[in-house]
Structures are given as C-alpha cells and as structure tokens.
Design a protein around this motif. Structure first.
Motif, PDB file in Angstrom:
ATOM      1  N   MET A   1       0.843  -1.244   0.110  1.00  0.00           N
ATOM      2  CA  MET A   1       0.046   0.066  -0.072  1.00  0.00           C
ATOM      3  C   MET A   1       0.873   1.079  -0.104  1.00  0.00           C
ATOM      4  N   SER A   2       0.576   2.051  -0.892  1.00  0.00           N
ATOM      5  CA  SER A   2       1.419   3.241  -1.076  1.00  0.00           C
ATOM      6  C   SER A   2       1.115   4.418  -0.104  1.00  0.00           C
ATOM      7  N   THR A   3       2.072   5.087   0.563  1.00  0.00           N
ATOM      8  CA  THR A   3       1.710   6.391   1.499  1.00  0.00           C
ATOM      9  C   THR A   3       1.126   7.543   0.899  1.00  0.00           C
ATOM     10  N   SER A   4       1.663   7.409  -0.320  1.00  0.00           N
ATOM     11  CA  SER A   4       1.114   8.823  -0.822  1.00  0.00           C
ATOM     12  C   SER A   4      -0.233   8.892  -1.311  1.00  0.00           C
ATOM     13  N   ALA A   5      -0.923  10.208  -1.034  1.00  0.00           N
ATOM     14  CA  ALA A   5      -2.338  10.074  -1.419  1.00  0.00           C
ATOM     15  C   ALA A   5      -2.327  10.385  -2.841  1.00  0.00           C
ATOM     16  N   THR A   6      -3.604   9.870  -3.222  1.00  0.00           N
ATOM     17  CA  THR A   6      -4.046  10.194  -4.697  1.00  0.00           C
ATOM     18  C   THR A   6      -4.468  11.488  -4.807  1.00  0.00           C
ATOM     19  N   ALA A   7      -3.803  12.059  -5.772  1.00  0.00           N
ATOM     20  CA  ALA A   7      -4.160  13.635  -6.081  1.00  0.00           C
ATOM     21  C   ALA A   7      -5.405  13.973  -6.521  1.00  0.00           C
ATOM     22  N   LEU A   8      -6.301  15.206  -6.136  1.00  0.00           N
ATOM     23  CA  LEU A   8      -7.661  15.286  -6.325  1.00  0.00           C
ATOM     24  C   LEU A   8      -7.867  15.566  -7.510  1.00  0.00           C
ATOM     25  N   ASN A   9      -8.917  15.188  -8.446  1.00  0.00           N
ATOM     26  CA  ASN A   9      -9.037  15.525  -9.626  1.00  0.00           C
ATOM     27  C   ASN A   9      -9.942  16.642  -9.914  1.00  0.00           C
ATOM     28  N   THR A  10     -10.196  17.000 -10.867  1.00  0.00           N
ATOM     29  CA  THR A  10     -10.793  18.276 -11.296  1.00  0.00           C
ATOM     30  C   THR A  10     -12.062  18.686 -10.708  1.00  0.00           C
ATOM     31  N   LYS A  11     -12.933  17.710 -10.695  1.00  0.00           N
ATOM     32  CA  LYS A  11     -14.169  17.639 -10.117  1.00  0.00           C
ATOM     33  C   LYS A  11     -14.194  18.002  -8.525  1.00  0.00           C
ATOM     34  N   GLN A  12     -13.332  17.263  -7.958  1.00  0.00           N
ATOM     35  CA  GLN A  12     -13.061  17.202  -6.734  1.00  0.00           C
ATOM     36  C   GLN A  12     -12.611  18.741  -6.182  1.00  0.00           C
ATOM     37  N   ALA A  90     -16.891   3.409  -7.567  1.00  0.00           N
ATOM     38  CA  ALA A  90     -16.179   4.419  -7.185  1.00  0.00           C
ATOM     39  C   ALA A  90     -14.594   3.620  -6.751  1.00  0.00           C
ATOM     40  N   ASP A  91     -13.740   4.253  -7.048  1.00  0.00           N
ATOM     41  CA  ASP A  91     -12.396   3.720  -6.549  1.00  0.00           C
ATOM     42  C   ASP A  91     -12.226   4.447  -5.217  1.00  0.00           C
ATOM     43  N   VAL A  92     -11.607   3.344  -4.520  1.00  0.00           N
ATOM     44  CA  VAL A  92     -11.503   3.854  -3.112  1.00  0.00           C
ATOM     45  C   VAL A  92     -10.381   4.900  -2.984  1.00  0.00           C
ATOM     46  N   SER A  93      -9.315   4.906  -3.560  1.00  0.00           N
ATOM     47  CA  SER A  93      -8.382   5.703  -3.299  1.00  0.00           C
ATOM     48  C   SER A  93      -8.773   7.036  -3.772  1.00  0.00           C
ATOM     49  N   THR A  94      -9.672   7.405  -4.810  1.00  0.00           N
ATOM     50  CA  THR A  94     -10.196   8.518  -5.120  1.00  0.00           C
ATOM     51  C   THR A  94     -11.245   8.999  -4.093  1.00  0.00           C
ATOM     52  N   VAL A  95     -11.836   8.204  -3.331  1.00  0.00           N
ATOM     53  CA  VAL A  95     -12.819   8.661  -2.366  1.00  0.00           C
ATOM     54  C   VAL A  95     -11.990   9.069  -1.139  1.00  0.00           C
ATOM     55  N   GLN A  96     -10.777   8.498  -0.644  1.00  0.00           N
ATOM     56  CA  GLN A  96     -10.112   8.887   0.181  1.00  0.00           C
ATOM     57  C   GLN A  96      -9.310  10.220  -0.008  1.00  0.00           C
ATOM     58  N   ALA A  97      -9.115  10.515  -1.490  1.00  0.00           N
ATOM     59  CA  ALA A  97      -8.419  11.726  -2.027  1.00  0.00           C
ATOM     60  C   ALA A  97      -9.601  12.958  -1.492  1.00  0.00           C
ATOM     61  N   GLY A  98     -10.827  12.601  -1.936  1.00  0.00           N
ATOM     62  CA  GLY A  98     -11.917  13.399  -1.692  1.00  0.00           C
ATOM     63  C   GLY A  98     -12.029  13.930  -0.474  1.00  0.00           C
ATOM     64  N   LEU A  99     -12.070  12.722   0.539  1.00  0.00           N
ATOM     65  CA  LEU A  99     -12.064  12.568   2.071  1.00  0.00           C
ATOM     66  C   LEU A  99     -10.744  13.823   2.558  1.00  0.00           C
ATOM     67  N   GLU A 100      -9.625  13.419   2.350  1.00  0.00           N
ATOM     68  CA  GLU A 100      -8.635  13.952   2.728  1.00  0.00           C
ATOM     69  C   GLU A 100      -8.590  15.692   2.173  1.00  0.00           C
ATOM     70  N   GLY A 101      -8.985  15.749   1.062  1.00  0.00           N
ATOM     71  CA  GLY A 101      -9.365  17.373   0.687  1.00  0.00           C
ATOM     72  C   GLY A 101     -10.131  17.874   1.417  1.00  0.00           C
ATOM     73  N   LEU A 102     -11.276  17.304   1.841  1.00  0.00           N
ATOM     74  CA  LEU A 102     -12.466  17.867   2.735  1.00  0.00           C
ATOM     75  C   LEU A 102     -11.819  18.353   3.889  1.00  0.00           C
ATOM     76  N   GLN A 103     -11.036  17.304   4.626  1.00  0.00           N
ATOM     77  CA  GLN A 103     -10.357  17.432   5.990  1.00  0.00           C
ATOM     78  C   GLN A 103      -9.300  18.622   5.943  1.00  0.00           C
ATOM     79  N   ASN A 104      -8.625  18.809   4.756  1.00  0.00           N
ATOM     80  CA  ASN A 104      -7.832  19.644   4.750  1.00  0.00           C
ATOM     81  C   ASN A 104      -8.434  21.203   4.671  1.00  0.00           C
ATOM     82  N   LEU A 105      -9.644  21.217   3.769  1.00  0.00           N
ATOM     83  CA  LEU A 105     -10.236  22.596   3.731  1.00  0.00           C
ATOM     84  C   LEU A 105     -10.856  22.915   5.016  1.00  0.00           C
ATOM     85  N   GLN A 106     -11.221  22.008   5.674  1.00  0.00           N
ATOM     86  CA  GLN A 106     -11.768  22.252   7.104  1.00  0.00           C
ATOM     87  C   GLN A 106     -10.882  22.673   8.059  1.00  0.00           C
ATOM     88  N   ALA A 107      -9.728  21.964   7.934  1.00  0.00           N
ATOM     89  CA  ALA A 107      -8.404  22.539   8.826  1.00  0.00           C
ATOM     90  C   ALA A 107      -8.010  23.945   8.275  1.00  0.00           C
TER      91      ALA A 107
END
Length: 114
Positions: A1-12, A90-107
């Motif tokens: 499993m890779s430690t680097s997060a998937t980059a956010l896509n354009t829609k995200q 849905a690809d789990v890594s894409t979902v995870q990227a969206g979740l992390e982007g959301l958490q970063n925005l909240q922070a």
C-alpha cells in the motif's frame, strides 16, 4: 500500500473550491455529513449500503443544496441516478483523496477563523 495520497481530480477541486465559499453553518453541516459518507465508503468499500445515497432522503437533499457538494461527490465517484447518487464503481483511493481534501479544507478554515 502506498503512503502517498491520490491527487484530487478536477471535479473534486472544483467542489472543494465551491465549498470553501460556503457560509460557516452550511459548511459545518455539509462537512459532518460528507466526512461520514466518504469515510464510511473509504473504510468499508465492500459494504453496499455505503455506496448509494438516496436523493429523496431529507438529509441528503440538504447536503446537496450546499454549493460544491455535488461536484465533490461526483469527483469522488458518485454517479447521478434518478433517485440516488451511486458509488458502485467508485475507486477507494479517489474517495479517500476527496475525504482528505475535505479534511484539509476544514483545517484551513479553522486556522483562518482562529
């Protein structure tokens, strides 16, 4: 499993940009539901109940009324259906990227308020 997060896509990115403009109360309400929706899907990808959001549900309707939510969900793999948003493929890594982007925005919003 890779430690680097998937980059956010354009829609995200578009969804998160739109969400960043949301009023505090709207953002807070959307954030708590989105974290649950995306988090459940990322944590339990085999669980079918987490892969479908009924758009007839009042909570989901309120969530989708917040600017940016629909784009973030679509970017995270949710597909529009007549009565639902479906993340069957849905690809789990894409979902995870969206979740992390959301958490970063909240922070970052929390830092701006401090």
């Amino acid at each position: 499993m890779s430690t680097s997060a998937t980059a956010l896509n354009t829609k995200q990115k578009v969804g998160l940009d739109m969400l960043s403009e949301a009023r505090e109360g709207d953002f807070g309400a959307a954030f708590s539901v989105l974290v649950k929706v995306l988090g459940n899907l990322a944590t339990n990808p085999e669980e079918g109940k987490y892969r479908k959001l009924r758009t007839t549900n009042a909570k989901i309707q309120a969530l989708l009324a917040t600017s940016g939510v629909r784009a973030l969900l679509a970017g995270s793999g949710f597909v529009e259906e007549p009565d639902a948003l479906n993340a069957e493929s849905a690809d789990v890594s894409t979902v995870q990227a969206g979740l992390e982007g959301l958490q970063n925005l909240q922070a970052s919003r929390a830092v701006q308020e401090a």
